[in-house]
Scaffold this motif. Structure first.
Motif, short mmCIF file in Angstrom:
data_model
loop_
_atom_site.label_atom_id
_atom_site.label_comp_id
_atom_site.label_asym_id
_atom_site.label_seq_id
_atom_site.Cartn_x
_atom_site.Cartn_y
_atom_site.Cartn_z
N GLN A 230 -3.04 -5.49 1.61
CA GLN A 230 -2.67 -6.64 0.82
C GLN A 230 -3.29 -6.57 -0.57
OE1 GLN A 230 -0.51 -8.78 1.84
NE2 GLN A 230 -0.63 -10.41 0.30
N ALA A 231 -4.53 -6.13 -0.64
CA ALA A 231 -5.20 -6.00 -1.93
C ALA A 231 -4.53 -4.94 -2.79
CB ALA A 231 -6.68 -5.67 -1.73
N ALA B 290 -6.10 -6.24 5.22
CA ALA B 290 -6.64 -6.80 3.99
C ALA B 290 -6.61 -5.77 2.86
CB ALA B 290 -8.07 -7.29 4.23
N ALA B 291 -6.91 -4.51 3.20
CA ALA B 291 -6.89 -3.46 2.17
C ALA B 291 -5.47 -3.23 1.67
CB ALA B 291 -7.46 -2.17 2.75
N GLU C 271 -1.29 -6.44 -4.20
CA GLU C 271 -1.58 -7.39 -5.28
C GLU C 271 -1.92 -6.65 -6.57
OE1 GLU C 271 -4.62 -9.98 -3.93
OE2 GLU C 271 -3.35 -11.01 -2.45
N GLN C 272 -2.69 -5.57 -6.44
CA GLN C 272 -3.04 -4.79 -7.62
C GLN C 272 -1.81 -4.13 -8.22
OE1 GLN C 272 -6.05 -4.68 -9.13
NE2 GLN C 272 -4.98 -3.54 -10.75
#
Length: 304
Positions: free
Chosen positions: A152-153, A149-150, A156-157
């Motif tokens: 993927q975040a 999840a980290a 995205e950023q």
């Protein structure tokens, strides 16, 4: 009479005495050449001496040898009336000596150690003389859901930052546009929406291709090198792919008809791949690339 060499006369003499098993008093010394150091190793010469063994006087015969000769004369030669010259001495037959039995040399097998990768540690067992290697664990560690999840975040950023960066670049070119972003795990497609499509695309797509290379470099520097970036303007990529397919077929026909190689205009690598893929199953032509980027181009030639 032997010649010996050494760094000095003394060293050459010592080497000769050691080899001849003689002392300095038992030989005659003649210096044939003095040592020379030379200049920077050039012209260097060793000392040479000649050693000649001096003749040994008869008195130097050990008394032990004389006593051994006396013992070999028969006792009958000492009787009165018998001349010592008439007595024939018998040489004692040497006693048979039993040669010592040669002991069998037991050679222990040496353990064989084979080269192993850095990640492997060889374990040697002396009894079996074999090498047991532990295979390296090549399994990639599984990431936890929190790590996924980290990541993927972070991607995205990076894509959001890239979008803002590209809009600022095209603004400096005098183009007002919006971006429609399609983002996945390993891809990001950014589609520009603008009225100045031709200015943003450029001749043969040079402007949009240059912006795409810039976008990929941006992602690489922000830790998202595994994300493949594609820039598009009003479905230009789809229309360009159809154009390249038609170009590949027409170029193949020209190469077959003329029997000569046909050079296409320089293209980026992903467009050259489209030409190669389109003509891969054509049995009459072959394709290859020549030149260096950004001037690398596809060449279509007829098969012989």
């Amino acid at each position: 009479m032997t010649v010996f060499e050494g760094n000095t006369v003394a060293a050459a003499t010592a080497a000769g005495l050691k080899q001849l098993h003689l002392t300095r008093e038992q030989v005659e010394l003649e210096v044939l050449a003095e040592p020379k150091k030379g200049f920077l190793g050039i012209g260097k010469q060793a000392a040479q001496v000649r050693l000649t063994a001096k003749p040994q006087p008869k008195s130097a015969v050990p008394a032990r040898a004389a006593s051994m000769a006396a013992k070999s004369t028969p006792s009958a030669a000492t009787d009165a009336g018998v001349s010592a010259a008439a007595v024939t001495t018998k040489t004692a037959t040497p006693a048979k000596t039993t040669a010592p039995k040669t002991q069998k040399k037991v050679v222990m097998p040496k353990p064989v150690i084979t080269a192993a990768p850095v990640s492997e540690k060889p374990v040697v067992t002396a009894a079996a003389s074999t090498v047991i290697t532990k295979p390296a664990d090549t399994t990639a560690p599984e990431r936890t859901p929190e790590q996924i999840a980290a990541r993927q975040a972070a991607n995205e950023q990076a894509v959001r930052d890239l979008s803002a960066y590209l809009l600022e670049v095209v603004k400096q070119l005098g183009i007002t546009a919006d971006l429609d972003v399609d983002f996945g795990n390993r891809y990001a497609t950014l589609n520009f929406d603008t009225v100045k499509q031709g200015l943003l695309i450029g001749k043969h797509g040079r402007t949009i291709n240059a912006l795409q290379d810039l976008a990929q470099v941006y992602m690489n520097h922000h830790g998202a090198s595994h994300v493949n970036v594609v820039l598009d303007v009003d479905d230009y990529r789809e229309r360009r792919e159809e154009t390249l397919e038609r170009l590949a077929e027409s170029t193949a026909r020209e190469a077959i008809a003329t029997g000569k190689q046909v050079f296409l205009d320089p293209m980026p690598s992903f467009e050259r791949k489209l030409i190669h893929a389109e003509l891969a199953n054509n049995r009459h032509v072959t394709t290859f690339s020549e030149g260096r980027d950004p001037h690398r181009a596809v060449v279509v030639a007829a098969r012989k």
